[in-house]
Design an enzyme around this catalytic site. Structure first.
Site, PDB file in Angstrom:
ATOM      1  N   HIS A 197       0.866  -1.183   0.000  1.00 51.70           N
ATOM      2  CA  HIS A 197       0.000   0.000   0.000  1.00 51.70           C
ATOM      3  C   HIS A 197       0.902   1.233   0.000  1.00 51.70           C
ATOM      4  O   HIS A 197       1.454   1.610   1.028  1.00 51.70           O
ATOM      5  CB  HIS A 197      -0.905  -0.014   1.225  1.00 51.70           C
ATOM      6  N   HIS A 200      -2.721   6.656  -0.356  1.00 52.31           N
ATOM      7  CA  HIS A 200      -3.662   7.059   0.694  1.00 52.31           C
ATOM      8  C   HIS A 200      -3.016   7.702   1.915  1.00 52.31           C
ATOM      9  O   HIS A 200      -3.538   7.593   3.032  1.00 52.31           O
ATOM     10  CB  HIS A 200      -4.531   5.864   1.113  1.00 52.31           C
ATOM     11  N   TYR A 202      -0.226   7.016   3.543  1.00 55.87           N
ATOM     12  CA  TYR A 202       0.528   6.206   4.506  1.00 55.87           C
ATOM     13  C   TYR A 202       2.033   6.282   4.218  1.00 55.87           C
ATOM     14  O   TYR A 202       2.477   7.081   3.391  1.00 55.87           O
ATOM     15  CB  TYR A 202      -0.019   4.769   4.508  1.00 55.87           C
TER      16      TYR A 202
END
Ligand SMILES: Cc1cc2nc3c(=O)[nH]c(=O)nc-3n(C[C@H](O)[C@H](O)[C@H](O)COP(=O)(O)O)c2cc1C
Length: 416
Positions: A197, A200, A202
């Site tokens: 990931h 978003h 992070y």
């Protein structure tokens, strides 16, 4: 809709349709931050022959794990997101992956380190308390999340966020090791793919973007330097689990879009073009791009503005050579159009898949869709999780949720 049902062979995948379950955190895990039989049921319901299931963001270590009770529903419901750093968590995931495989679908585990979104209150979590595991918040630089950004956007964040510590170079190597450990565990649990990931807001996103990354060493400054963390991490995980097993999620946003947890870049076109071009050097299983069509938490399903905003990430199709997936605001009709027009290879559905366990079949048949209940996205138990019915009446509670004709979705707003 036929474009959504053309088979696709790509790398290790032989897919029967183009409808992917987008990764979605549901906070139904146990106090040990592990999935249980309810989680396995939920994913099994949404798995279909020749489909791809991407499971929810899964923490690689306590340092990158927020206490998600920053969200009211979680505070009240008491649920947890999963981790995959312990043997018990890994064992618990095996049942989830087995359930997905039993339906003939592929399973991808999304690995997450939240960077500055994590806070040090995780140290009191029973799974972490007394251990010598590293604790956050950490980031590329010591830049805290502003509760309200300069445009006045409020985050879903109702407690102050502590300033993160900048990771030093030796700690960056340790973070890669933590990712590698989690990736090995995911493969041990039976996953076909491991998705990093990198979007978003992070940790990886905090290295990519210059609103957070203020470093003056080889991980900061130029775009090439800010992409270094992503590329080194991908290389490490490709070395760890092998070719065609690693995937990446990115969420390119431009000036007009939302900022995830306050992360943005002064030149997103150049940044994301460089990042995506660089990913061509790796044999990724897929690249998942988020279409930045977010509508906040209150938009009604029938005329959610996200369904009508223009596509943004399609500009990267000409750069990326591998399998490209998009998620964000698709309706069955706009998904089919995006595949037909060659913008993407696969479309990941979030909210409509959450509320329709048999979404691919409903789209194939043109059947009405169960409307998702936002209030139950993050609550606990089967309610709003495994009780959405399928059409055959073998899953969930028939009649519990309102339904909507597919062609009406997004139709109360103009399409661009
Ligand atoms: C309840 C919920 C939880 C989500 N959790 C995650 C997550 O864990 N990881 C992630 O990358 N995206 C997450 N997302 C974003 C989705 O993957 C997807 O991009 C988003 O829902 C937009 O697609 P949609 O319009 O089809 O819902 C989440 C979305 C929702 C609605």
């Amino acid at each position: 809709m036929t474009a959504l049902f053309n088979p696709l062979k790509a790398g290790q995948m032989a897919l029967d349709h183009r409808i992917v379950l987008a990764p979605m955190s549901r906070y139904r895990c146990t106090k040990q931050m592990a999935p249980d039989t309810l989680t396995a049921d939920y994913y099994s319901q949404r798995a279909s022959k020749g489909g791809l299931v991407i499971t929810e963001a899964t923490h690689i270590n306590p340092e990158g794990t927020p206490v998600w009770n920053i969200y009211e529903a979680i505070r009240e419901g008491g649920g947890e997101a999963p981790g995959i750093w312990t043997d018990d968590q890994t064992d618990a995931f095996r049942a989830v992956v087995d359930a997905i495989h039993a339906k003939g679908a592929y399973a991808s585990c999304q690995l997450q380190h939240c960077g500055r979104v994590a806070q040090d209150d995780i140290k009191d979590h029973p799974l972490v308390k007394g251990s010598r595991l590293p604790i956050g918040p950490v980031s590329s630089s010591a830049v805290p999340i502003a509760v309200t950004d300069e445009e006045g956007n409020q985050y879903n964040w109702d407690q102050p966020s502590a300033p993160p510590r900048a990771l030093d170079v030796s700690e960056i190597a340790r973070v890669y090791e933590d990712y590698a450990h989690a990736a090995r565990n995911a493969i041990k649990a039976g996953y076909d793919f491991v998705e990093i990931h990198a979007g978003h807001g992070y940790l990886v996103n905090q290295f990519l973007c210059d609103s957070v990354n203020k470093r003056t060493d080889e991980y900061g400054g130029s775009i090439a330097n800010r992409c270094r963390f992503l590329f080194e991490l991908v290389a490490k995980l490709v070395d760890t689990v092998g070719l065609d097993r690693i995937a990446v999620r990115l969420s390119p946003t431009f000036k007009e879009h939302i900022r995830y947890f306050g992360v943005s870049d002064s030149n997103p076109e150049a940044l994301y073009s460089t990042a995506i071009e660089g990913l061509n050097d790796f044999p990724l299983a897929y690249l998942l791009l988020t279409e930045p069509r977010a509508s906040g938490l209150s938009a009604p399903a029938e005329n959610d503005p996200a369904h009508s905003e223009p596509l943004s990430s399609v500009r990267f199709r000409k750069i990326y050579k591998g399998t490209l997936i998009a998620a964000g605001g698709f309706t069955p009709q706009t998904a089919a159009r995006a595949i037909e027009e060659g913008h993407y290879d696969l479309i990941a559905f979030g909210r409509w898949f959450l509320s329709n366990p048999d979404l691919p079949e409903r789209i194939r048949q043109g059947s009405p869709l169960n409307v998702y209940d936002r209030d139950k996205f993050y609550t606990n138990g089967a309610d709003g999780y495994t009780d959405y019915p399928n059409e055959g009446g073998t899953i969930g509670v028939a009649g519990k949720y309102p339904v909507m004709e597919q062609h009406k979705i997004g139709k109360t707003l103009s399409h661009s």
